[in-house]
Scaffold this motif. Structure first.
Motif, PDB file in Angstrom:
ATOM      1  N   GLU A   1     -36.328  23.065  -6.573  1.00  0.00           N
ATOM      2  CA  GLU A   1     -37.394  22.096  -6.326  1.00  0.00           C
ATOM      3  C   GLU A   1     -38.528  22.305  -7.320  1.00  0.00           C
ATOM      4  OE1 GLU A   1     -38.291  23.027  -2.316  1.00  0.00           O
ATOM      5  OE2 GLU A   1     -36.425  22.213  -1.523  1.00  0.00           O
ATOM      6  N   PRO A   2     -38.424  21.692  -8.497  1.00  0.00           N
ATOM      7  CA  PRO A   2     -39.501  21.865  -9.481  1.00  0.00           C
ATOM      8  C   PRO A   2     -40.737  21.056  -9.107  1.00  0.00           C
ATOM      9  CG  PRO A   2     -37.422  21.152 -10.507  1.00  0.00           C
ATOM     10  CD  PRO A   2     -37.314  20.911  -9.035  1.00  0.00           C
ATOM     11  N   GLY A   3     -41.891  21.613  -9.473  1.00  0.00           N
ATOM     12  CA  GLY A   3     -43.110  20.821  -9.464  1.00  0.00           C
ATOM     13  C   GLY A   3     -43.141  20.007 -10.746  1.00  0.00           C
ATOM     14  N   PHE A   4     -44.293  19.905 -11.369  1.00  0.00           N
ATOM     15  CA  PHE A   4     -44.399  19.117 -12.607  1.00  0.00           C
ATOM     16  C   PHE A   4     -44.115  20.011 -13.816  1.00  0.00           C
ATOM     17  CE2 PHE A   4     -46.868  16.435  -9.714  1.00  0.00           C
ATOM     18  CZ  PHE A   4     -46.327  15.181 -10.032  1.00  0.00           C
ATOM     19  N   PHE A   5     -43.008  19.710 -14.490  1.00  0.00           N
ATOM     20  CA  PHE A   5     -42.623  20.433 -15.696  1.00  0.00           C
ATOM     21  C   PHE A   5     -42.656  19.484 -16.882  1.00  0.00           C
ATOM     22  CE2 PHE A   5     -41.435  23.588 -12.731  1.00  0.00           C
ATOM     23  CZ  PHE A   5     -41.281  24.781 -13.436  1.00  0.00           C
ATOM     24  N   ARG A   6     -42.878  20.037 -18.045  1.00  0.00           N
ATOM     25  CA  ARG A   6     -43.037  19.232 -19.260  1.00  0.00           C
ATOM     26  C   ARG A   6     -41.670  18.834 -19.821  1.00  0.00           C
ATOM     27  NH1 ARG A   6     -47.712  21.535 -23.013  1.00  0.00           N
ATOM     28  NH2 ARG A   6     -48.571  21.711 -20.885  1.00  0.00           N
ATOM     29  N   THR A   7     -41.005  17.929 -19.093  1.00  0.00           N
ATOM     30  CA  THR A   7     -39.695  17.414 -19.492  1.00  0.00           C
ATOM     31  C   THR A   7     -39.836  15.950 -19.900  1.00  0.00           C
ATOM     32  OG1 THR A   7     -39.099  16.596 -17.290  1.00  0.00           O
ATOM     33  CG2 THR A   7     -38.655  18.929 -17.762  1.00  0.00           C
ATOM     34  N   GLU A   8     -38.698  15.277 -20.058  1.00  0.00           N
ATOM     35  CA  GLU A   8     -38.703  13.875 -20.451  1.00  0.00           C
ATOM     36  C   GLU A   8     -38.752  12.929 -19.253  1.00  0.00           C
ATOM     37  OE1 GLU A   8     -35.656  12.775 -23.196  1.00  0.00           O
ATOM     38  OE2 GLU A   8     -35.819  14.621 -24.338  1.00  0.00           O
ATOM     39  N   LEU A   9     -38.943  13.480 -18.037  1.00  0.00           N
ATOM     40  CA  LEU A   9     -38.881  12.637 -16.854  1.00  0.00           C
ATOM     41  C   LEU A   9     -39.863  11.478 -16.912  1.00  0.00           C
ATOM     42  CD1 LEU A   9     -37.632  12.178 -14.039  1.00  0.00           C
ATOM     43  CD2 LEU A   9     -39.481  13.568 -13.089  1.00  0.00           C
ATOM     44  N   LEU A  10     -41.052  11.701 -17.469  1.00  0.00           N
ATOM     45  CA  LEU A  10     -42.074  10.660 -17.483  1.00  0.00           C
ATOM     46  C   LEU A  10     -42.098   9.867 -18.787  1.00  0.00           C
ATOM     47  CD1 LEU A  10     -45.067  12.501 -15.759  1.00  0.00           C
ATOM     48  CD2 LEU A  10     -43.411  10.926 -14.745  1.00  0.00           C
ATOM     49  N   VAL A  11     -41.078  10.060 -19.627  1.00  0.00           N
ATOM     50  CA  VAL A  11     -41.028   9.322 -20.882  1.00  0.00           C
ATOM     51  C   VAL A  11     -40.467   7.923 -20.613  1.00  0.00           C
ATOM     52  CG1 VAL A  11     -40.052   9.214 -23.197  1.00  0.00           C
ATOM     53  CG2 VAL A  11     -40.745  11.419 -22.230  1.00  0.00           C
ATOM     54  N   GLU A  12     -41.280   6.917 -20.850  1.00  0.00           N
ATOM     55  CA  GLU A  12     -40.856   5.536 -20.605  1.00  0.00           C
ATOM     56  C   GLU A  12     -39.670   5.192 -21.507  1.00  0.00           C
ATOM     57  OE1 GLU A  12     -42.855   1.058 -20.326  1.00  0.00           O
ATOM     58  OE2 GLU A  12     -43.961   2.730 -21.216  1.00  0.00           O
ATOM     59  N   GLY A  13     -38.656   4.556 -20.894  1.00  0.00           N
ATOM     60  CA  GLY A  13     -37.471   4.195 -21.649  1.00  0.00           C
ATOM     61  C   GLY A  13     -36.467   5.318 -21.749  1.00  0.00           C
ATOM     62  N   SER A  14     -36.833   6.515 -21.279  1.00  0.00           N
ATOM     63  CA  SER A  14     -35.916   7.647 -21.291  1.00  0.00           C
ATOM     64  C   SER A  14     -35.447   7.943 -19.873  1.00  0.00           C
ATOM     65  CB  SER A  14     -36.604   8.872 -21.889  1.00  0.00           C
ATOM     66  OG  SER A  14     -35.787  10.002 -21.832  1.00  0.00           O
TER      67      SER A  14
ATOM     68  N   ILE B   1     -38.283  27.202  -5.079  1.00  0.00           N
ATOM     69  CA  ILE B   1     -39.439  26.362  -5.373  1.00  0.00           C
ATOM     70  C   ILE B   1     -39.975  26.797  -6.720  1.00  0.00           C
ATOM     71  CG2 ILE B   1     -41.763  25.710  -4.686  1.00  0.00           C
ATOM     72  CD1 ILE B   1     -39.192  26.808  -2.111  1.00  0.00           C
ATOM     73  N   ALA B   2     -39.909  25.892  -7.697  1.00  0.00           N
ATOM     74  CA  ALA B   2     -40.178  26.251  -9.085  1.00  0.00           C
ATOM     75  C   ALA B   2     -41.560  25.785  -9.518  1.00  0.00           C
ATOM     76  CB  ALA B   2     -39.113  25.641  -9.999  1.00  0.00           C
ATOM     77  N   GLY B   3     -42.423  26.734  -9.855  1.00  0.00           N
ATOM     78  CA  GLY B   3     -43.744  26.412 -10.372  1.00  0.00           C
ATOM     79  C   GLY B   3     -44.845  26.655  -9.368  1.00  0.00           C
ATOM     80  N   ALA B   4     -46.005  27.050  -9.884  1.00  0.00           N
ATOM     81  CA  ALA B   4     -47.153  27.334  -9.012  1.00  0.00           C
ATOM     82  C   ALA B   4     -47.595  26.096  -8.241  1.00  0.00           C
ATOM     83  CB  ALA B   4     -48.313  27.880  -9.847  1.00  0.00           C
TER      84      ALA B   4
END
Length: 281
Positions: A179-192, A247-250
């Protein structure tokens, strides 16, 4: 810690966190079957490695899942760790998300992992060993604004994983929901990985525009490091002692601790009324 080399089967390995998981597993001495819609793009993203097999896989296609599993066994002879990582994000308020979008969200985020797991489990049962690791989300336990479809798909995954462990324990197969919190991945990249709502409703128009801009601004600013998460998954897998949930991330820990506190307060607030609902003696 186990030092034995394992065979990892990873979905969504052509971008985002999937790349990091594949590279971390390879660096730890494991063999990896890395899958994505285009095997050549997966190979380009991860890089050549003697212990890497890349396979084209659309997780919404059960036949493709069977074929990818067969390719993995043909190359490496077994599958020890399945990582259900592939997914996307249909953002929006419920009424703005079309029926087709909501169903597509469930096909990818929920039924996709089921397709792949259904294909892989016969291999693990024959081995009488294995691990099923499924990446859900903080949104799998906490509903959030603008996430009606996404949270529904992740809540479904959580329920499936929590029950699946009972099916698989007798065969020596372990499960873990991540269960990740907010990680700097491509999840929020529009069109991706992010798809905005199709329908326009005036009552939601202003909030939709504001929220979309907020989500876009968040991309690239998330606090979690996906490479560190990938390394953590390898550590947990190699330990042989998977927790039912990681649970992944602070931010994830803080949010879920608050959710637990809220649930407890709701139980306490109506404890007498709830306890009174049994038949009278």
């Amino acid at each position: 810690m186990s030092t034995q080399s394992s065979v990892w089967f990873i979905t969504g390995a052509g971008r985002g966190m999937g790349i990091d998981i594949a590279q971390a597993a390879l660096a730890a001495g494991h063999s990896v079957v890395a899958t994505g819609r285009d095997a050549s793009r997966v190979l380009a993203a991860i890089g050549e490695h003697e212990n890497l097999l890349t396979v084209s896989l659309d997780i919404t296609d059960p036949a493709a899942a069977e074929a990818a599993t067969a390719a993995a066994v043909e190359r490496f002879g077994r599958i020890d760790v399945l990582v259900n990582n592939a997914g996307n994000f249909y953002a929006g308020y419920f009424e703005n998300i079309s029926d087709a979008q909501l169903r597509a969200q469930m096909e990818t985020n929920f039924f996709g992992p089921l397709n792949v797991t259904r294909a892989v489990l016969p291999v693990m049962r024959r081995q009488r060993s294995g691990q099923v690791i499924t990446v859900t989300s903080m949104a799998g336990l906490i509903g959030q604004e603008f996430c009606a479809a996404y949270a529904a798909s992740k809540f479904a995954l959580e329920g499936w994983m929590e029950s699946l462990r009972f099916d698989l324990e007798p065969f020596g197969i372990k499960t873990m929901a991540v269960e990740p919190g907010f990680f700097r991945t491509e999840l929020l990249v529009e069109g991706s990985s992010t798809i905005w709502p199709e329908l326009e409703i005036e009552d939601y128009a202003e909030r939709t525009a504001t929220t979309i801009e907020a989500w876009k601004a968040m991309n690239g600013q998330q606090g979690g490091d996906p490479k560190k998460l990938a390394q953590a998954l390898v550590i947990l897998s190699d330990s042989g002692d998977l927790p039912l949930r990681f649970i992944a991330g602070a931010d994830g820990m803080a949010s879920e601790e608050q959710k637990l506190a809220t649930i407890q307060s709701q139980i306490d607030a109506h404890r007498e009324l709830s306890a009174s609902l049994t038949y009278d003696a």
